[in-house]
Design an enzyme around this catalytic site. Structure first.
Site, short mmCIF file in Angstrom:
data_model
loop_
_atom_site.label_atom_id
_atom_site.label_comp_id
_atom_site.label_asym_id
_atom_site.label_seq_id
_atom_site.Cartn_x
_atom_site.Cartn_y
_atom_site.Cartn_z
N TRP A 297 61.26 164.11 62.89
CA TRP A 297 60.55 163.69 62.45
C TRP A 297 58.96 163.79 62.02
CZ3 TRP A 297 62.60 158.34 60.52
CH2 TRP A 297 64.46 158.20 61.16
N PHE B 261 52.57 164.19 77.60
CA PHE B 261 52.91 163.33 76.78
C PHE B 261 52.08 162.42 75.14
CE2 PHE B 261 53.16 158.48 74.88
CZ PHE B 261 54.88 158.17 75.08
N HIS C 42 63.55 149.36 64.98
CA HIS C 42 63.37 151.02 65.43
C HIS C 42 62.46 151.21 66.45
CE1 HIS C 42 67.93 151.79 63.28
NE2 HIS C 42 67.46 152.77 64.81
N GLY D 187 59.75 148.69 59.14
CA GLY D 187 60.47 146.92 58.83
C GLY D 187 61.22 146.51 59.78
N THR D 188 61.64 147.53 60.30
CA THR D 188 63.09 147.97 61.17
C THR D 188 62.72 147.43 62.81
OG1 THR D 188 63.77 149.79 61.87
CG2 THR D 188 64.13 148.49 60.30
N VAL E 227 56.55 161.16 66.66
CA VAL E 227 55.66 160.82 66.15
C VAL E 227 56.79 158.92 65.69
CG1 VAL E 227 54.39 160.70 64.18
CG2 VAL E 227 54.70 162.79 65.10
N GLU F 294 65.32 161.17 71.32
CA GLU F 294 65.92 162.36 72.45
C GLU F 294 65.59 163.31 73.21
OE1 GLU F 294 66.85 161.47 68.85
OE2 GLU F 294 68.43 160.92 70.00
C1 DLZ Z 1 66.28 156.10 63.39
C2 DLZ Z 1 64.34 156.36 63.86
C3 DLZ Z 1 63.68 155.11 63.40
C4 DLZ Z 1 63.60 154.53 62.31
N1 DLZ Z 1 61.93 156.12 63.08
C5 DLZ Z 1 61.71 157.35 63.59
C6 DLZ Z 1 60.56 157.79 64.09
O1 DLZ Z 1 60.19 157.26 63.34
N2 DLZ Z 1 60.53 158.60 64.45
C7 DLZ Z 1 61.12 159.11 65.61
O2 DLZ Z 1 60.83 160.73 65.95
N3 DLZ Z 1 62.54 159.40 65.45
C8 DLZ Z 1 62.73 157.82 64.29
N4 DLZ Z 1 63.54 157.76 64.40
C9 DLZ Z 1 65.12 158.78 65.43
C10 DLZ Z 1 65.71 158.32 66.86
O3 DLZ Z 1 64.73 159.02 67.51
C11 DLZ Z 1 67.11 158.67 66.52
O4 DLZ Z 1 66.60 160.09 66.56
C12 DLZ Z 1 67.87 158.19 66.54
O5 DLZ Z 1 68.29 156.85 66.83
C13 DLZ Z 1 69.36 159.58 66.75
O6 DLZ Z 1 69.78 158.62 68.71
#
Ligand code: DLZ
Length: 163
Positions: free
Chosen positions: A25, A116, A91, A88-89, A83, A58
């Site tokens: 991401w 880390f 998560h 807004g959630t 990263v 993961e």
């Molecule tokens: C779902 C999600 C969200 C909202 N934001 C990020 C993020 O900013 N950075 C990141 O590395 N991963 C994000 N993920 C994905 C989760 O890490 C994960 O890959 C999914 O929930 C699938 O298991």
């Protein structure tokens, strides 16, 4: 600034095998973290391999495998890069806490240090400032590598406690 007080760490990683695990991401920030990690690895003399996972959630399972859980030869050190940007959630909280706790567990359970390099930021600008890019004030990818290798070297100096 989040990096205030950070030590200057010079490490000789000659002969060490390092596995770098990078989430996917936020591509621009991840590119910076990976480039910083590669600079530090080259400077240290360590050998390394890189693998990608989808998100920071993961990172722990891949780190566990790299550290020898579930078979295979354990790396001397693992570096986890990711990263997570506050949205807004809920998560953000879940992903940050899963990555942090999961990577800590892997490190403590296996004795393989895990650097880390997971940025947990309010916004993308904050993440870019820590990503080791031109104009960034910090280089967290390099710092994670240096910390992992320095810790691997420290662990070699410790004598196992007799029971
Ligand atoms: C779902 C999600 C969200 C909202 N934001 C990020 C993020 O900013 N950075 C990141 O590395 N991963 C994000 N993920 C994905 C989760 O890490 C994960 O890959 C999914 O929930 C699938 O298991």
């Amino acid at each position: 600034m989040s990096g205030a007080g950070a030590p200057s760490v010079l490490v000789d990683g000659t002969g060490l095998r390092v596995v770098v695990i990078a989430a996917s991401w936020h591509e621009q920030v991840m590119d910076g973290l990976l480039a910083g990690a590669r600079r530090a690895l080259r400077a240290s003399g360590a050998q390394w391999t890189e693998v990608r996972v989808p998100g920071s959630f993961e990172l722990p399972v891949a780190a566990a495998r790299a550290a020898g859980i579930g078979g295979g030869v354990a790396a001397d050190a693992v570096v986890a890069l990711g990263v997570v940007i506050r949205g807004g959630t809920p998560h953000f909280e879940y992903v940050c806490s899963a990555a942090t706790q999961g990577l800590t567990d892997v490190s403590v359970r296996t004795g393989v240090p895990v650097g880390f390099g997971v940025l947990t930021c309010d916004d993308e600008a904050q993440a870019l400032d820590r990503a080791g890019l031109d104009g960034s004030s910090e280089d967290k990818g390099a710092e994670a590598v240096e910390a992992a290798i320095a810790t691997a070297l420290t662990l070699r100096e410790l004598v196992p406690t007799a029971v």
